[in-house]
Enzyme design. Structure first.
Site, PDB file in Angstrom:
ATOM      1  N   TRP A  87      -0.896  -9.517  -7.451  1.00 16.44           N
ATOM      2  CA  TRP A  87      -1.353 -10.503  -5.990  1.00 16.44           C
ATOM      3  C   TRP A  87      -2.428 -11.296  -6.663  1.00 16.44           C
ATOM      4  O   TRP A  87      -2.374 -12.344  -6.087  1.00 16.44           O
ATOM      5  CB  TRP A  87      -1.596  -9.462  -5.484  1.00 16.44           C
ATOM      6  CG  TRP A  87      -2.234 -10.190  -3.735  1.00 16.44           C
ATOM      7  CD1 TRP A  87      -3.170 -10.289  -3.198  1.00 16.44           C
ATOM      8  CD2 TRP A  87      -1.251 -10.545  -3.280  1.00 16.44           C
ATOM      9  NE1 TRP A  87      -2.871 -10.427  -1.992  1.00 16.44           N
ATOM     10  CE2 TRP A  87      -2.207 -11.201  -2.203  1.00 16.44           C
ATOM     11  CE3 TRP A  87       0.078 -11.518  -3.306  1.00 16.44           C
ATOM     12  CZ2 TRP A  87      -1.838 -12.037  -1.543  1.00 16.44           C
ATOM     13  CZ3 TRP A  87       0.144 -12.813  -2.397  1.00 16.44           C
ATOM     14  CH2 TRP A  87      -0.753 -12.880  -1.008  1.00 16.44           C
ATOM     15  N   ALA A 125       4.025 -11.218  -4.180  1.00 13.88           N
ATOM     16  CA  ALA A 125       3.877 -12.115  -5.384  1.00 13.88           C
ATOM     17  C   ALA A 125       4.162 -12.804  -6.149  1.00 13.88           C
ATOM     18  O   ALA A 125       4.303 -14.365  -6.643  1.00 13.88           O
ATOM     19  CB  ALA A 125       3.017 -10.717  -6.420  1.00 13.88           C
ATOM     20  N   LYS A 161       3.225  -3.264   9.476  1.00 15.33           N
ATOM     21  CA  LYS A 161       4.697  -3.334   8.995  1.00 15.33           C
ATOM     22  C   LYS A 161       4.880  -2.581   7.482  1.00 15.33           C
ATOM     23  O   LYS A 161       5.990  -1.915   8.380  1.00 15.33           O
ATOM     24  CB  LYS A 161       4.747  -4.727   8.809  1.00 15.33           C
ATOM     25  CG  LYS A 161       4.241  -4.936   6.894  1.00 15.33           C
ATOM     26  CD  LYS A 161       4.804  -5.585   6.386  1.00 15.33           C
ATOM     27  CE  LYS A 161       4.161  -4.788   5.050  1.00 15.33           C
ATOM     28  NZ  LYS A 161       3.155  -6.094   4.408  1.00 15.33           N
ATOM     29  N   GLU A 209       1.767   2.604   1.251  1.00 15.09           N
ATOM     30  CA  GLU A 209       1.275   2.295   1.999  1.00 15.09           C
ATOM     31  C   GLU A 209       1.309   3.374   3.527  1.00 15.09           C
ATOM     32  O   GLU A 209       0.812   3.935   4.542  1.00 15.09           O
ATOM     33  CB  GLU A 209       0.838   0.561   2.347  1.00 15.09           C
ATOM     34  CG  GLU A 209      -0.020   0.423   3.339  1.00 15.09           C
ATOM     35  CD  GLU A 209      -1.246   1.061   2.697  1.00 15.09           C
ATOM     36  OE1 GLU A 209      -2.670   1.372   3.093  1.00 15.09           O
ATOM     37  OE2 GLU A 209      -1.836   0.727   1.273  1.00 15.09           O
TER      38      GLU A 209
END
Lengths: 333, 333
Positions: free
Chosen positions: A12, A138, A189, A279
């Site tokens: 990233w 990315a 999200k 996450e």
């Protein structure tokens, strides 16, 4: 043209450095690994993270922290979200009071339930802080495929400055003054993407995914509104856009983890197959708490929290979701 | 429990009949083809449209128009959008003044630029008219996979009545009083899905798709607002939800047509491969005109109109899109 230092030389950070270089800036990329940094300087590749992709030769790289800070006063952060606090604590003395900090991090700090810019202020005190967020995988952005993003800052002036630093012919940057809404949408999200992955693993198709995406974003919007931020940020690139890209990408960890979980019903099996941090798993419970703090019901997010904490099976969680009474569809009222 | 007649015995009408039967109603399905109707009555299958799927045995079917109207005063329309006007003109004498008409049609009447419920009022005069819309691909819904939908009507009372007629444990029906916004969102989504298909055909990934979906829906929201309807309908199941399902489905004609067009740059080739009517192609120019009537800029929709009218190649249209100045992201302000 500005001078910009990007902190973080993974996939990233290297991609952000390329965007910034393509946008006409003089870019210095800081990373911890001498091997990665040497390779970027000598052959303009980062094979560990970007395969054979060749970065612009104008990008210089360093492992030296002082040089990285002395190079400029515009700093772009591209380090892991859960390491932000400890990293900033180490680096604290290097930030001048009038520097500009751009966070490209998405997530909630689990221990404190803080957004990324809240962590920055908590450690460094008030600064000019902006974020860059949106549907920016990315591996596609580094190929210079057309993409959109949001530059959000407390003032339009700062948001426009950051937009102008980042924008290129293939990277369309819109502005927003709703930092909180964009950060909440970008963080939550991952939980909704996990829900979508679970539904795919259970064998369901586009209808079920679309319902979870739409009703999930409705929860994000209501949560944003209850915090005093703009519920429409959830319907923008930081929310809907980022979620759609995450759900569409077979490379997304949230989606992949969810698929294994939905298919097997087992957290252990999902953890086995996706070894890295997911996450959505890490932050589901924190998001539920953030929502309940302001009295907002978030049934889709709660279902994910109950599944990942092994209180409910995916099938039971879905049935519970489907039994909730439907009311008016409205987004925020 | 109500008595309901569904008009149209294709894949969609038969699926709606099954939902209504599962919801506890007494359902009569009307179709033109004696063969299809006989098969539904004798073996409860509709092999032409639904393969080996077995419909509830309680669904009766008929080709007799008078019986279909006499059966009840709740009529669900599941006929092709562009045939709505001529069909209603034929049937006009059969509608009583106090019947309830539920449109499940999506699209704009090309010749008049009217929404489906506008066509109904135009031909039949004022009636109790509601719509059912959302991310409901027939091939998944017929398998009873979880799905969400919106029942929209001019009054909450009628919207709730229709919700109660349709809802089942696997079909979650929300209510809305924004018929116009839900219809506009449901019709325009085909144009955005075409744009997404074109970008896939050009070789682009999730970032580009997510940008087109998000900015496309932003255009729908602004168009809705300018017409006095609720811009948030675009962010709900009728807009975002339906669009996400269409873009995700490899069976979607809009997406498939767009993919061939994006890959070959040729409308002729795309027409060759997708022989049937593609709603996004047919309605792109009408939507541009609807937007311009109220002074709203719709660059993504205009790009599609310019591509399908062969004024611009997909590559030139995308470049033009990317060159537009980015401003504030905000949805409606």
């Amino acid at each position: 043209m500005s001078k910009v230092t990007v902190f973080g030389a993974g996939a990233w950070g290297s991609t952000m450095a390329q965007v910034l270089s393509d946008a006409g800036n003089d870019v210095l990329l800081w990373g911890r690994s001498q091997q990665v940094i040497d390779e970027i300087n000598s052959s303009h590749t980062n094979t560990k993270y970007l395969g054979s992709h060749v970065l612009p030769s104008a990008i210089a790289a360093t492992t030296d922290l002082s040089s990285a800070f002395e190079f400029t006063d515009i700093y772009v952060l591209a380090i892991p979200a859960q390491q932000l606090r400890t990293t900033l604590q180490e680096w604290k003395g290097n930030f001048s009071s009038d520097c500009t900090i751009v966070s490209t991090l998405k997530g909630i700090e689990i221990s404190s339930q803080m957004r990324m810019t809240e962590v920055i202020v908590d450690v460094l005190g008030p600064h000019k802080i902006a974020i860059i967020t949106g549907p920016n995988l990315a591996d596609e952005l580094v190929l210079r495929q057309p993409a959109g993003a949001v530059s959000a800052a407390p003032t339009l002036e700062l948001a426009e400055f950051v937009r102008d630093v980042f924008r290129t012919p293939y990277y369309r940057v819109y502005t927003s003054i709703d930092v909180m809404g964009c950060e909440l949408a970008g963080a939550i999200k991952s939980v909704i993407a996990l829900a979508v992955g679970i539904s795919i693993g259970m064998g369901f198709g586009e209808n079920t995914q679309a319902m979870l995406i739409t009703r999930g974003l409705n929860e994000v919007a209501r949560l944003c509104a209850a915090h005093g931020s703009d519920p429409l940020s959830a319907a923008g690139l930081a929310g809907m856009g980022d979620l759609v890209a995450s759900c569409g990408s077979p490379l997304s960890r949230n989606r992949t983890f969810g698929e294994v979980l939905g298919r097997s019903g087992s957290m252990a099996k999902a953890r086995e197959q996706v070894a890295k941090t997911v996450e959505g798993v890490a932050s589901a419970q924190a998001v539920v708490e953030i929502a309940h703090r302001v009295g907002v019901e978030v049934p889709v997010i709660e279902a994910v929290a109950e599944i990942v904490s092994e209180q409910l099976s995916p099938a039971d969680a879905l049935q519970k979701l489907m039994e909730i009474t439907t009311k008016g569809e409205n987004f925020i009222r």
